[in-house]
Enzyme design. Structure first.
Site, PDB file in Angstrom:
ATOM      1  N   HIS A   1     -14.348 111.164 -78.994  1.00 46.17           N
ATOM      2  CA  HIS A   1     -13.966 112.575 -79.062  1.00 46.17           C
ATOM      3  C   HIS A   1     -12.992 112.779 -80.229  1.00 46.17           C
ATOM      4  O   HIS A   1     -12.245 111.870 -80.585  1.00 46.17           O
ATOM      5  CB  HIS A   1     -13.305 112.981 -77.738  1.00 46.17           C
ATOM      6  CG  HIS A   1     -12.992 114.438 -77.687  1.00 46.17           C
ATOM      7  ND1 HIS A   1     -11.831 114.954 -78.200  1.00 46.17           N
ATOM      8  CD2 HIS A   1     -13.714 115.494 -77.229  1.00 46.17           C
ATOM      9  CE1 HIS A   1     -11.840 116.269 -78.047  1.00 46.17           C
ATOM     10  NE2 HIS A   1     -12.979 116.624 -77.468  1.00 46.17           N
TER      11      HIS A   1
ATOM     12  N   GLU B   1     -10.220 114.063 -80.472  1.00 46.58           N
ATOM     13  CA  GLU B   1      -8.817 113.729 -80.193  1.00 46.58           C
ATOM     14  C   GLU B   1      -8.601 112.212 -80.217  1.00 46.58           C
ATOM     15  O   GLU B   1      -7.526 111.742 -80.595  1.00 46.58           O
ATOM     16  CB  GLU B   1      -8.387 114.366 -78.862  1.00 46.58           C
ATOM     17  CG  GLU B   1      -8.212 115.875 -79.041  1.00 46.58           C
ATOM     18  CD  GLU B   1      -8.659 116.720 -77.879  1.00 46.58           C
ATOM     19  OE1 GLU B   1      -8.751 116.225 -76.739  1.00 46.58           O
ATOM     20  OE2 GLU B   1      -8.934 117.919 -78.110  1.00 46.58           O
TER      21      GLU B   1
ATOM     22  N   SER C   1     -14.667 125.617 -78.548  1.00 46.13           N
ATOM     23  CA  SER C   1     -14.400 126.995 -78.118  1.00 46.13           C
ATOM     24  C   SER C   1     -15.616 127.694 -77.513  1.00 46.13           C
ATOM     25  O   SER C   1     -15.849 128.882 -77.755  1.00 46.13           O
ATOM     26  CB  SER C   1     -13.800 127.813 -79.275  1.00 46.13           C
ATOM     27  OG  SER C   1     -12.576 127.250 -79.683  1.00 46.13           O
TER      28      SER C   1
END
Ligand code: PGA
Length: 252
Positions: free
Chosen positions: A97, A99, A215
Site C-alpha cells: 500500500h 503508506e 477517495s
C-alpha cells in the site's frame, strides 16, 4: 464482444483505525446491509483484530491483513507472516500500500518478495501501485506504475494470478478527497492491462482484476464502476462508514 470474467471486487482498508467497539459498528452495518452477492467484499482490519473480525463477520465477507512479511518465521520483531495470517482463518493480504511504500519506506524489491512469499504460503494478495503527484505532473505515471507492476509480476507464477487483485491507487488521490476522474482511472487501468498482456499473457490480462483506490465515495463510485476496466475499489476512509455498502453495490 465477450464480457470479462472479472467479478466486481471491493476492499475496505481500515488502516490504523478502530477499537472493538467501533469495529462492532462496522460489523453491524456489513451484516445488516444488503451487500450485492455478486461483489467480492474483503475487509482489512488492523492486525491485532484480524482473528476477532474473521470470527465475527459473516463468512460471505472475506478478511485481509493490511501487510505481511516475506518469510514464515524468525527474528523479525513486530512482523506478521502469511502463515500466521492463514492460521487465524484469514485468506487475503494487502501488500505494498502507498503508506507502506511512502511512510515506511518499503521498496519495490521488498514488496515483490512479500507478494511472492504470500502467494507461496497460500494467501490471496492485493498488491498496490500508484504514482505520486509530482510523478504525474512530470509525465512519469506510466514509467512508475509499470516499474512497480514488474517488481510484483516477476514474483508471481502463472498459476498464481488467479489469487491476485491489482490495486491502482494514485498517491495524490489517497485520503485527499481528490478522486481520479473515471477517464483518468480508466486510462491507467487500460495501460496496466496492456502491460499484463504484453509481459505476462493475454489470459492473465483478461482475467486479472484491476481495482481503483483513492477517495472513492458513495457519490463517485457508480460513475467509476461504469468504466470497463475498473473491476472494483480499494476504499480507505469510507470503509469505516455505512456508506461503504453503497460502494459494494456500485454496479447494481
Ligand atoms: P481513501 O484511501 O479511500 O481514504 O482515499 C484509499 C486507500 O488508501 O486504499
Amino acid at each position: 464482444m465477450l464480457s470479462a470474467p472479472r467479478n466486481f471486487f471491493v476492499g475496505g482498508n481500515w488502516k490504523l483505525n478502530g477499537n472493538k467497539q467501533e469495529i462492532g459498528k462496522i460489523i453491524n452495518f456489513l451484516t445488516a446491509g444488503n451487500l450485492d452477492p455478486s461483489t467480492e467484499v474483503v475487509c482489512a482490519p488492523p492486525t491485532i483484530y484480524l482473528e476477532y473480525v474473521r470470527k465475527t463477520l459473516p463468512s460471505s465477507v472475506c478478511v485481509a491483513a493490511q501487510n505481511c512479511y516475506k518469510v514464515p518465521k524468525g527474528a523479525f520483531t513486530g512482523e506478521t507472516s502469511p502463515a500466521m495470517i492463514k492460521d487465524v482463518g484469514v485468506e487475503w493480504a494487502i501488500i505494498g500500500h502507498s503508506e507502506r511504500r511512502n511512510v515506511f519506506g518499503e521498496s519495490d524489491e521488498l514488496i515483490g518478495a512479500k507478494v511472492g512469499h504470500a502467494l507461496e504460503a497460500g494467501l490471496k494478495v492485493i498488491p498496490c501501485i500508484g504514482e505520486k503527484l509530482e510523478e504525474r505532473e512530470s509525465g512519469k505515471t506510466e514509467e512508475v506504475v509499470f516499474c512497480q507492476l514488474k517488481a510484483i509480476a516477476d514474483n508471481i507464477k502463472p498459476d498464481q494470478w488467479q489469487n491476485v487483485v491489482i490495486a491502482y491507487e494514485p498517491v495524490w488521490a489517497i485520503g485527499t478527497g481528490k478522486t481520479a476522474s473515471p477517464a483518468q482511472a480508466q486510462e491507467i487501468h487500460v495501460k496496466l492491462r496492456k502491460w499484463l498482456n504484453d509481459n505476462v499473457s493475454a489470459d492473465v490480462a483478461w482475467k486479472t482484476r484491476i481495482i481503483y483506490g483513492g477517495s472513492v465515495t458513495a457519490d463517485n463510485c457508480r460513475e467509476l464502476a461504469r468504466e470497463r476496466d475498473i473491476d472494483g475499489f480499494l476504499v480507505g476512509g469510507v470503509s469505516l462508514k455505512p456508506d461503504f455498502v453503497q460502494i459494494v453495490n456500485a454496479r447494481q
